[in-house]
Design a protein around this motif. Structure first.
Motif, short mmCIF file in Angstrom:
data_model
loop_
_atom_site.label_atom_id
_atom_site.label_comp_id
_atom_site.label_asym_id
_atom_site.label_seq_id
_atom_site.Cartn_x
_atom_site.Cartn_y
_atom_site.Cartn_z
N GLY A 1 0.61 -1.18 0.80
CA GLY A 1 1.98 -1.42 0.37
C GLY A 1 2.13 -2.76 -0.33
O GLY A 1 2.81 -2.87 -1.35
N ALA A 2 1.49 -3.80 0.21
CA ALA A 2 1.54 -5.12 -0.42
C ALA A 2 0.87 -5.12 -1.79
O ALA A 2 1.35 -5.77 -2.73
N ILE A 3 -0.22 -4.38 -1.91
CA ILE A 3 -0.88 -4.26 -3.22
C ILE A 3 0.05 -3.59 -4.21
O ILE A 3 0.18 -4.03 -5.36
N ASN A 4 0.72 -2.53 -3.79
CA ASN A 4 1.66 -1.84 -4.68
C ASN A 4 2.86 -2.72 -5.02
O ASN A 4 3.36 -2.65 -6.14
N VAL A 5 3.31 -3.52 -4.09
CA VAL A 5 4.41 -4.45 -4.38
C VAL A 5 3.96 -5.45 -5.44
O VAL A 5 4.69 -5.73 -6.40
N VAL B 1 11.15 -0.81 -7.91
CA VAL B 1 10.02 -0.07 -7.33
C VAL B 1 9.34 -0.91 -6.26
O VAL B 1 8.92 -0.38 -5.22
N ALA B 2 9.25 -2.21 -6.48
CA ALA B 2 8.65 -3.10 -5.47
C ALA B 2 9.46 -3.07 -4.18
O ALA B 2 8.89 -3.01 -3.08
N VAL B 3 10.78 -3.07 -4.30
CA VAL B 3 11.63 -3.00 -3.10
C VAL B 3 11.44 -1.66 -2.40
O VAL B 3 11.38 -1.60 -1.16
N ALA C 1 9.24 1.56 2.09
CA ALA C 1 8.34 2.65 2.52
C ALA C 1 7.26 2.14 3.47
O ALA C 1 6.96 2.79 4.48
N ALA C 2 6.68 0.99 3.17
CA ALA C 2 5.62 0.45 4.04
C ALA C 2 6.17 0.09 5.41
O ALA C 2 5.55 0.38 6.44
N VAL C 3 7.34 -0.52 5.44
CA VAL C 3 7.95 -0.88 6.73
C VAL C 3 8.34 0.38 7.51
O VAL C 3 8.12 0.45 8.72
#
Length: 75
Positions: A40-44, A55-57, A62-64
């Protein structure tokens, strides 16, 4: 990079959901949480680099939310 990170997030998300539904183990739970947060951090980071802030938000949410069940059951 963007397509590969999206596919990785989908794969980790599906694996996390299946692990939570069927296994929910003491070892695999934290491992899946870490994987979901890392991917998720990589995608952010990729989304911010491409200036897709909304999209980052969504990736943060989604990760949380993927980890929320683990947090509730472990703490």
């Amino acid at each position: 990079m963007k397509k590969a990170s999206n596919i990785a997030f989908i794969a980790v998300s599906v694996a996390t959901i299946l692990e939570y539904l069927f296994v929910c183990g003491m070892f695999t739970g934290p491992l899946m949480m870490m994987l979901a947060l890392i991917v998720g951090a990589i995608n952010v980071a990729v989304s911010i680099r491409n200036r897709d802030y909304h999209v980052a938000v969504l990736y943060v949410i989604a990760a949380v939310s993927l980890c929320m069940g683990y947090w509730k059951s472990m703490f």
